[in-house]
Design a protein around this motif. Structure first.
Motif, PDB file in Angstrom:
ATOM      1  N   PRO A  78       0.832  -1.189  -0.046  1.00 57.13           N
ATOM      2  CA  PRO A  78       0.182   0.103   0.262  1.00 57.13           C
ATOM      3  C   PRO A  78       0.629   1.209  -0.063  1.00 57.13           C
ATOM      4  O   PRO A  78       0.383   2.244  -0.619  1.00 57.13           O
ATOM      5  CB  PRO A  78      -0.721  -0.013   1.260  1.00 57.13           C
ATOM      6  N   ILE A  79       2.046   1.300   0.813  1.00 62.55           N
ATOM      7  CA  ILE A  79       2.848   2.459   0.811  1.00 62.55           C
ATOM      8  C   ILE A  79       3.449   2.766  -0.552  1.00 62.55           C
ATOM      9  O   ILE A  79       3.683   3.859  -1.148  1.00 62.55           O
ATOM     10  CB  ILE A  79       3.812   2.372   1.846  1.00 62.55           C
ATOM     11  N   THR A  80       3.769   1.649  -1.380  1.00 60.47           N
ATOM     12  CA  THR A  80       4.502   1.733  -2.419  1.00 60.47           C
ATOM     13  C   THR A  80       3.535   2.425  -3.522  1.00 60.47           C
ATOM     14  O   THR A  80       3.699   3.212  -4.333  1.00 60.47           O
ATOM     15  CB  THR A  80       5.157   0.446  -3.097  1.00 60.47           C
ATOM     16  N   ARG A  81       2.232   1.847  -3.333  1.00 59.10           N
ATOM     17  CA  ARG A  81       1.096   2.306  -4.391  1.00 59.10           C
ATOM     18  C   ARG A  81       0.779   3.794  -4.259  1.00 59.10           C
ATOM     19  O   ARG A  81       0.720   4.682  -5.128  1.00 59.10           O
ATOM     20  CB  ARG A  81      -0.088   1.493  -4.156  1.00 59.10           C
ATOM     21  N   MET A  82       1.019   4.156  -2.816  1.00 56.38           N
ATOM     22  CA  MET A  82       0.633   5.562  -2.252  1.00 56.38           C
ATOM     23  C   MET A  82       1.626   6.488  -2.763  1.00 56.38           C
ATOM     24  O   MET A  82       1.244   7.385  -3.530  1.00 56.38           O
ATOM     25  CB  MET A  82       0.256   5.609  -1.048  1.00 56.38           C
ATOM     26  N   MET A  83       2.779   6.130  -2.670  1.00 59.79           N
ATOM     27  CA  MET A  83       3.770   7.184  -3.280  1.00 59.79           C
ATOM     28  C   MET A  83       3.770   7.062  -4.781  1.00 59.79           C
ATOM     29  O   MET A  83       4.177   8.025  -5.354  1.00 59.79           O
ATOM     30  CB  MET A  83       5.237   6.410  -2.804  1.00 59.79           C
ATOM     31  N   HIS A  85       1.581   7.518  -6.732  1.00 65.48           N
ATOM     32  CA  HIS A  85       0.497   8.369  -7.495  1.00 65.48           C
ATOM     33  C   HIS A  85       0.804   9.726  -7.093  1.00 65.48           C
ATOM     34  O   HIS A  85       0.055  10.738  -7.602  1.00 65.48           O
ATOM     35  CB  HIS A  85      -0.848   8.157  -6.701  1.00 65.48           C
ATOM     36  N   LYS A  86       1.697  10.005  -6.323  1.00 67.77           N
ATOM     37  CA  LYS A  86       2.328  11.403  -6.119  1.00 67.77           C
ATOM     38  C   LYS A  86       3.599  11.849  -6.527  1.00 67.77           C
ATOM     39  O   LYS A  86       4.588  11.186  -6.329  1.00 67.77           O
ATOM     40  CB  LYS A  86       2.451  11.873  -4.672  1.00 67.77           C
ATOM     41  N   THR A  94      12.115   7.229  -4.754  1.00 66.61           N
ATOM     42  CA  THR A  94      13.097   6.648  -5.553  1.00 66.61           C
ATOM     43  C   THR A  94      14.526   7.117  -5.285  1.00 66.61           C
ATOM     44  O   THR A  94      15.205   6.042  -5.181  1.00 66.61           O
ATOM     45  CB  THR A  94      12.818   7.092  -7.106  1.00 66.61           C
ATOM     46  N   ALA A  95      14.740   8.462  -4.990  1.00 71.89           N
ATOM     47  CA  ALA A  95      15.816   8.705  -4.591  1.00 71.89           C
ATOM     48  C   ALA A  95      16.550   8.073  -3.325  1.00 71.89           C
ATOM     49  O   ALA A  95      17.489   7.706  -3.111  1.00 71.89           O
ATOM     50  CB  ALA A  95      15.874  10.272  -4.556  1.00 71.89           C
ATOM     51  N   ALA A  96      15.411   7.928  -2.155  1.00 71.78           N
ATOM     52  CA  ALA A  96      15.769   7.508  -1.232  1.00 71.78           C
ATOM     53  C   ALA A  96      16.034   5.943  -1.211  1.00 71.78           C
ATOM     54  O   ALA A  96      17.053   5.401  -0.625  1.00 71.78           O
ATOM     55  CB  ALA A  96      14.749   7.338   0.044  1.00 71.78           C
TER      56      ALA A  96
END
Length: 197
Positions: A78-83, A85-86, A94-96
């Protein structure tokens, strides 16, 4: 909001400082660095005990880091999907993740204080990628100690010039984080171009 929080620091004191640093490590846009500067200045004037300022800031930051890491570890998808979309969050994530995969503990340490806008994203990336909890915790604890010491210490030392210190430190931190993300994205683009040829 900043004025309200600073006014609250005078009346509420240390508990508000704890909450602010905790929330800032979870991507809530609160002026935690400015709050520590102000608290350090209040401590220099005798309005707050400096030990309490440092401890509350430190504990809030470390617990915020641990919460972000644990949430990402438990809810990777869920966190990966949420990120995704923004756009801004996706770039930072991605940088982190890229930086974390290369220089793990050093990345966690530096994003607590030197490139602090990336810190919450590194927390999520570390948890989502299964980065070692013990390595994350050690680097996080060390980095947060540097962050808290710098900001509360600057507030204490430069209580009479606090506005100038706040503006200067905010500009430097934002510039370092932007440069860091730009370099990482540039490297990714160069690699992608090389692989196509």
């Amino acid at each position: 909001m900043t004025d309200w929080l600073l006014a609250g620091l005078v009346s509420t004191g240390v508990p508000l400082l704890f909450v602010t640093t905790f929330l800032s490590c979870l991507m809530v846009p609160v002026p935690s660095s400015l709050m520590m500067l102000a608290a350090g200045a209040f401590a220099a004037g005798g309005d707050l005990p400096i030990i309490s300022v440092v401890l509350a800031s430190y504990l809030g930051a470390v617990l915020g880091d641990q919460t972000g890491y644990a949430a990402a570890r438990l809810a990777q998808q869920p966190i990966t999907r949420m990120m995704a979309h923004k756009a801004g969050a996706a770039r930072m994530m991605t940088a982190a993740t890229l930086r974390l995969s290369r220089n793990g503990s050093v990345t966690v340490f530096l994003t607590r204080w030197l490139m602090s806008p990336l810190g919450p994203y590194v927390n999520l990336a570390a948890g989502a990628t299964g980065f070692s909890w013990s390595r994350f915790s050690l680097a996080s604890a060390a980095g947060e100690l540097v962050w808290v010491t710098i900001y509360a210490g600057l507030g204490w030392a430069f209580a009479s010039n606090i506005e100038m210190v706040a503006e200067l430190s905010g500009n430097i931190t934002a510039a370092l984080a932007a440069a860091f993300v730009a370099v990482l994205l540039g490297r990714m683009l160069l690699r992608a171009a090389r692989h196509r040829h």
